[in-house]
Design an enzyme around this catalytic site. Sequence first.
Site, PDB file in Angstrom:
ATOM      1  N   LEU A 118      37.533  43.309  33.964  1.00 55.54           N
ATOM      2  CA  LEU A 118      37.151  41.904  34.146  1.00 55.54           C
ATOM      3  C   LEU A 118      37.442  41.058  32.911  1.00 55.54           C
ATOM      4  O   LEU A 118      37.335  41.522  31.782  1.00 55.54           O
ATOM      5  CB  LEU A 118      35.656  41.841  34.484  1.00 55.54           C
ATOM      6  CG  LEU A 118      35.236  42.675  35.696  1.00 55.54           C
ATOM      7  CD1 LEU A 118      33.724  42.588  35.900  1.00 55.54           C
ATOM      8  CD2 LEU A 118      35.974  42.239  36.950  1.00 55.54           C
ATOM      9  N   HIS A 119      37.778  39.821  33.181  1.00 55.61           N
ATOM     10  CA  HIS A 119      37.957  38.838  32.108  1.00 55.61           C
ATOM     11  C   HIS A 119      37.200  37.567  32.486  1.00 55.61           C
ATOM     12  O   HIS A 119      36.556  37.508  33.547  1.00 55.61           O
ATOM     13  CB  HIS A 119      39.446  38.575  31.841  1.00 55.61           C
ATOM     14  CG  HIS A 119      40.235  38.232  33.079  1.00 55.61           C
ATOM     15  ND1 HIS A 119      40.004  37.094  33.824  1.00 55.61           N
ATOM     16  CD2 HIS A 119      41.226  38.896  33.712  1.00 55.61           C
ATOM     17  CE1 HIS A 119      40.837  37.059  34.834  1.00 55.61           C
ATOM     18  NE2 HIS A 119      41.583  38.155  34.810  1.00 55.61           N
ATOM     19  N   HIS A 125      37.236  36.210  36.093  1.00 60.81           N
ATOM     20  CA  HIS A 125      36.309  36.822  37.056  1.00 60.81           C
ATOM     21  C   HIS A 125      34.878  36.365  36.780  1.00 60.81           C
ATOM     22  O   HIS A 125      34.122  36.059  37.700  1.00 60.81           O
ATOM     23  CB  HIS A 125      36.319  38.356  36.929  1.00 60.81           C
ATOM     24  CG  HIS A 125      37.648  39.003  37.135  1.00 60.81           C
ATOM     25  ND1 HIS A 125      38.374  39.563  36.119  1.00 60.81           N
ATOM     26  CD2 HIS A 125      38.373  39.197  38.270  1.00 60.81           C
ATOM     27  CE1 HIS A 125      39.492  40.079  36.592  1.00 60.81           C
ATOM     28  NE2 HIS A 125      39.522  39.872  37.899  1.00 60.81           N
ATOM     29  N   GLY A 141      40.186  33.145  42.804  1.00 63.29           N
ATOM     30  CA  GLY A 141      40.800  32.305  41.770  1.00 63.29           C
ATOM     31  C   GLY A 141      42.098  31.666  42.263  1.00 63.29           C
ATOM     32  O   GLY A 141      42.866  32.294  42.989  1.00 63.29           O
ATOM     33  N   GLN A 142      42.354  30.447  41.813  1.00 69.06           N
ATOM     34  CA  GLN A 142      43.594  29.735  42.135  1.00 69.06           C
ATOM     35  C   GLN A 142      44.812  30.424  41.508  1.00 69.06           C
ATOM     36  O   GLN A 142      45.932  30.243  41.946  1.00 69.06           O
ATOM     37  CB  GLN A 142      43.481  28.283  41.641  1.00 69.06           C
ATOM     38  CG  GLN A 142      44.734  27.431  41.771  1.00 69.06           C
ATOM     39  CD  GLN A 142      45.218  27.295  43.208  1.00 69.06           C
ATOM     40  OE1 GLN A 142      44.438  27.372  44.144  1.00 69.06           O
ATOM     41  NE2 GLN A 142      46.528  27.102  43.369  1.00 69.06           N
ATOM     42  N   ASP A 156      45.850  33.359  41.831  1.00 65.39           N
ATOM     43  CA  ASP A 156      46.569  34.056  42.901  1.00 65.39           C
ATOM     44  C   ASP A 156      46.668  33.096  44.086  1.00 65.39           C
ATOM     45  O   ASP A 156      45.965  33.255  45.098  1.00 65.39           O
ATOM     46  CB  ASP A 156      45.837  35.342  43.274  1.00 65.39           C
ATOM     47  CG  ASP A 156      45.869  36.337  42.135  1.00 65.39           C
ATOM     48  OD1 ASP A 156      46.963  36.736  41.724  1.00 65.39           O
ATOM     49  OD2 ASP A 156      44.787  36.689  41.625  1.00 65.39           O
ATOM     50  N   GLN A 181      47.583  34.418  47.592  1.00 65.28           N
ATOM     51  CA  GLN A 181      46.472  35.236  48.097  1.00 65.28           C
ATOM     52  C   GLN A 181      45.374  34.330  48.673  1.00 65.28           C
ATOM     53  O   GLN A 181      44.801  34.620  49.736  1.00 65.28           O
ATOM     54  CB  GLN A 181      45.918  36.091  46.956  1.00 65.28           C
ATOM     55  CG  GLN A 181      44.626  36.798  47.293  1.00 65.28           C
ATOM     56  CD  GLN A 181      44.243  37.830  46.244  1.00 65.28           C
ATOM     57  OE1 GLN A 181      44.779  38.925  46.239  1.00 65.28           O
ATOM     58  NE2 GLN A 181      43.321  37.502  45.351  1.00 65.28           N
ATOM     59  N   SER A 219      44.711  37.200  32.862  1.00 66.25           N
ATOM     60  CA  SER A 219      45.103  38.219  33.840  1.00 66.25           C
ATOM     61  C   SER A 219      44.842  39.577  33.226  1.00 66.25           C
ATOM     62  O   SER A 219      45.069  39.771  32.016  1.00 66.25           O
ATOM     63  CB  SER A 219      46.600  38.079  34.156  1.00 66.25           C
ATOM     64  OG  SER A 219      47.062  39.249  34.786  1.00 66.25           O
ATOM     65  N   ARG A 242      46.627  41.950  33.578  1.00 65.36           N
ATOM     66  CA  ARG A 242      47.950  42.474  33.193  1.00 65.36           C
ATOM     67  C   ARG A 242      48.390  41.979  31.809  1.00 65.36           C
ATOM     68  O   ARG A 242      49.323  42.529  31.231  1.00 65.36           O
ATOM     69  CB  ARG A 242      48.995  42.104  34.249  1.00 65.36           C
ATOM     70  CG  ARG A 242      48.816  42.901  35.546  1.00 65.36           C
ATOM     71  CD  ARG A 242      50.012  42.770  36.485  1.00 65.36           C
ATOM     72  NE  ARG A 242      49.968  43.778  37.522  1.00 65.36           N
ATOM     73  CZ  ARG A 242      49.384  43.613  38.720  1.00 65.36           C
ATOM     74  NH1 ARG A 242      48.805  42.470  39.020  1.00 65.36           N
ATOM     75  NH2 ARG A 242      49.399  44.591  39.607  1.00 65.36           N
TER      76      ARG A 242
HETATM   77  O1  PAF Z   1      42.773  39.498  43.413  1.00 66.99           O
HETATM   78  C1  PAF Z   1      42.429  40.700  43.364  1.00 66.99           C
HETATM   79  O2  PAF Z   1      41.937  41.182  42.339  1.00 66.99           O
HETATM   80  C2  PAF Z   1      42.664  41.587  44.569  1.00 66.99           C
HETATM   81  O3  PAF Z   1      43.840  41.251  45.234  1.00 66.99           O
HETATM   82  C3  PAF Z   1      41.472  41.618  45.550  1.00 66.99           C
HETATM   83  C4  PAF Z   1      41.233  40.262  46.176  1.00 66.99           C
HETATM   84  C5  PAF Z   1      40.224  42.077  44.801  1.00 66.99           C
HETATM   85  C6  PAF Z   1      41.758  42.619  46.672  1.00 66.99           C
HETATM   86  O4  PAF Z   1      41.954  43.909  46.181  1.00 66.99           O
END
Ligand code: PAF
Length: 283
Positions: free
Chosen positions: A29-30, A33, A143-144, A146, A149, A181, A183
């Site tokens: 987490l950062h 989140h 979050g925006q 992604d 998503q 991120s 990453r």
């Molecule tokens: O954004 C993420 O971290 C992932 O795609 C999620 C929504 C937790 C689904 O695994």
Amino acid sequence: MHIVTTRDQMRTARAHHGTIGFVPTMGYLHEGHLSLVRRAKEECGAVAVSIFVNPTQFGPTEDLTAYPRDLDRDLQLLRDAGADIVWTPHTHDIYPTGATTYVDVTTLTDTLEGARRPGHFRGVATVVTILLAVTTPTRIYLGQKDAQQAVVLRRMITDLGFGTDIVIAPTVREADGLALSSRNTYLDEDQRHAALCLSRALNAVTAAWLTGERNAAALRACGVSIITAEPLADLAYFSVADPDTLVEIPDGSALDPARGALVSTAVTIGVPTLIDNVILPPL
Ligand code: PAF
């Protein structure tokens, strides 16, 4: 803070709360989140967080085993942020033996990250369906950062009738503009510096939009030129698309000022491919 593993434990913990906000995560987490957790706590009174590195959303050549993990640190951060329930399922708690059910959101997943990572959104939609079915939250917080998503899950939640409100919170950035991120942890110092080309390009396109540029090709070219000027950056795509349908606005077209656009990019720097985006606001 209640830490649970199985679906039944999660259902029981959830039943102790009325209104509940839900933040699905893959851990490590950062602040991005944690800002969602704090907002969910403020708006809903109780907050549940899932930590699950979902194998079905990783492609065969992607970094599932290398994905960063630190559960003890995550749990401490969530305690401090006021989380009420943390669900840390094992893979078999999410995908029981013999599972053959998947959720496919079509069309919206054909472009951008969906085109770059075939099968990715099928995995995301499937896991979020299971997480929502068990957690039955009042609101889900995403979050925006992604962007695709968020669009895909909004569609899915409407189509499947979950009745869960969806809150999309702004991208959290470092002071110099880098979007947070998990990453980013893969970047060394030079790569970290190079990664600023993403936010620089998005800011330049926003400035061009706000000062009157409406031509899709010109806006794309503005972003692309900044990213391709960075020697450590390998551009996967730079897109100017309709914010709802995610359909690319063709080169010869002008953007509709009343609709704005989603400008998004994916850039490989060293190991990770970083994504970032900005919404050109309707004017
Ligand atoms: O954004 C993420 O971290 C992932 O795609 C999620 C929504 C937790 C689904 O695994």
